[in-house]
Design an enzyme around this catalytic site. Structure first.
Site, PDB file in Angstrom:
ATOM      1  N   CYS A  99       0.852  -1.197   0.000  1.00  0.00           N
ATOM      2  CA  CYS A  99       0.000   0.000   0.000  1.00  0.00           C
ATOM      3  C   CYS A  99       0.889   1.249   0.000  1.00  0.00           C
ATOM      4  O   CYS A  99       1.848   1.331   0.782  1.00  0.00           O
ATOM      5  CB  CYS A  99      -0.896   0.009   1.227  1.00  0.00           C
ATOM      6  SG  CYS A  99      -1.865   1.526   1.339  1.00  0.00           S
ATOM      7  N   HIS A 127       3.131  -8.946  13.219  1.00  0.00           N
ATOM      8  CA  HIS A 127       2.185  -8.632  12.140  1.00  0.00           C
ATOM      9  C   HIS A 127       2.990  -8.333  10.872  1.00  0.00           C
ATOM     10  O   HIS A 127       4.046  -7.693  10.929  1.00  0.00           O
ATOM     11  CB  HIS A 127       1.314  -7.426  12.511  1.00  0.00           C
ATOM     12  CG  HIS A 127       0.261  -7.135  11.473  1.00  0.00           C
ATOM     13  ND1 HIS A 127       0.528  -6.402  10.342  1.00  0.00           N
ATOM     14  CD2 HIS A 127      -1.034  -7.509  11.383  1.00  0.00           C
ATOM     15  CE1 HIS A 127      -0.572  -6.329   9.603  1.00  0.00           C
ATOM     16  NE2 HIS A 127      -1.531  -6.995  10.213  1.00  0.00           N
ATOM     17  N   GLU A 129       2.801  -6.299   8.465  1.00  0.00           N
ATOM     18  CA  GLU A 129       3.187  -4.909   8.166  1.00  0.00           C
ATOM     19  C   GLU A 129       4.370  -4.474   9.036  1.00  0.00           C
ATOM     20  O   GLU A 129       5.297  -3.802   8.554  1.00  0.00           O
ATOM     21  CB  GLU A 129       1.996  -3.964   8.388  1.00  0.00           C
ATOM     22  CG  GLU A 129       2.337  -2.517   8.011  1.00  0.00           C
ATOM     23  CD  GLU A 129       1.248  -1.530   8.390  1.00  0.00           C
ATOM     24  OE1 GLU A 129       0.053  -1.869   8.285  1.00  0.00           O
ATOM     25  OE2 GLU A 129       1.606  -0.405   8.804  1.00  0.00           O
TER      26      GLU A 129
END
Ligand code: SF4
Length: 312
Positions: A99, A127, A129
């Site tokens: 993103c 996680h 990200e």
């Protein structure tokens, strides 16, 4: 059993998720002679991954599982520099679906590493990200610190005059504000965003659920169990005093949840498809919903251009 249903207008897929999904779809169309592999789930939603798998995409958890001469797509959560470099050294067509909001944070982390700054990352350890974000720091790894709560700040021992912070994009806005406040209080010269790096999509959906939950006894959030932003939406509803459940689809609903409930709220995480929301609404109509209305405002989000490698 009879209840009314309120659906948050600001819900569901964000621009980063739509871009990542379209990237995989276009890659399948553009490279029909190659296998298309995605490193990790392209977005954290079971239905999206199942749909793309049925269209021909392969999902893997390591580069070693990707055969040469394949297309390799990095998921919306992003990857670290070493993963990127290892992929580049292989005979692969690389497409980065990270993103763009996350990519901005990557650049700041990378710069911090080059300058030898301490880097505090507010996020959930492990996680995808966060793994990608800390993987952008190429300096001394002992200078990277992952924290989540304001309490964690007291454990930090860094040079606040040569330090920066960044946050995961999908955190709880309320909890993150407290953590950032504690961080800035302890290290007034720490560099970072004015508030945090939670993205607009996260903020808009959390605010909408907060509003929704105030007038509902029960709130259903469409999203998968491994979706960070969907879990945060459930927590927001719980914090407002409503019952709240995170569900992949209506098959996970238990009819007993509606006992003594007069108003049911419904929203969807940033990776949940609209057809799941529609399917849940159909279920609610067949199981006691006397009315269904959309509430709140629909705050439009701008879309992101696709990676050039998958332009058709
Ligand atoms: S939730 Fe935010 S950071 Fe994550 S993909 Fe969507 S827009 Fe990007």
């Amino acid at each position: 059993m009879s209840f009314s249903v309120k659906i948050a207008k600001s819900r569901g897929m964000c621009a980063g998720v739509e871009r990542a999904i379209q990237t995989v779809k276009n890659a399948i169309l553009k490279f029909p002679q190659k296998n298309v592999y995605v490193l990790h789930e392209v977005v954290h939603n079971k239905h999206v991954v199942d749909d793309l798998r049925s269209e021909g995409a392969h999902f893997v958890d390591s580069l070693e599982e990707v055969p040469d001469n394949s297309v390799l797509i990095f998921s919306a959560h992003g990857v670290g520099i070493s993963t990127f470099e290892a992929a580049k050294a292989r005979d692969l067509t690389i497409v980065d679906a990270t993103c763009p909001v996350v990519s901005v944070i990557h650049k700041k982390m990378n710069k911090a590493g080059l300058k030898g700054m301490d880097a505090v990352v507010i996020g959930h350890k492990g996680h995808q990200e966060v793994v990608g974000t800390i993987g952008q720091y190429t300096g001394d790894a002992s200078k990277v610190h992952i924290i989540i709560s304001a309490d964690d700040v007291s454990l930090l021992n860094i040079d606040g005059d040569n330090a920066m912070f960044a946050t995961q994009t999908t955190l709880s806005i309320d909890e993150t504000r407290l953590t950032v406040e504690a961080l800035k209080k302890k290290y007034p010269n720490i560099q970072g965003p004015k508030a945090d790096d939670t993205c607009r999509a996260t903020q808009v959906r959390q605010n909408a659920v907060k509003e929704l939950a105030r007038s509902c006894d029960l709130v259903l959030i469409a999203g998968s169990a491994n979706s960070s932003n969907s879990n945060r939406l459930k927590e927001v509803a719980l914090n407002e005093g409503a019952l709240a459940y995170l569900i992949d689809d209506s098959s996970q609903i238990e009819i007993s949840w509606f006992n003594n409930v007069t108003t049911v709220g419904l929203s969807a995480g940033a990776s949940a498809p609209q057809y799941v929301v529609d399917e849940i609404v159909d279920y609610l109509k067949q199981n006691g919903a006397s009315s269904v209305e959309e509430v709140g405002s629909d705050l439009k989000e701008k879309s992101f251009p696709l990676p050039k490698e998958v332009h058709l």
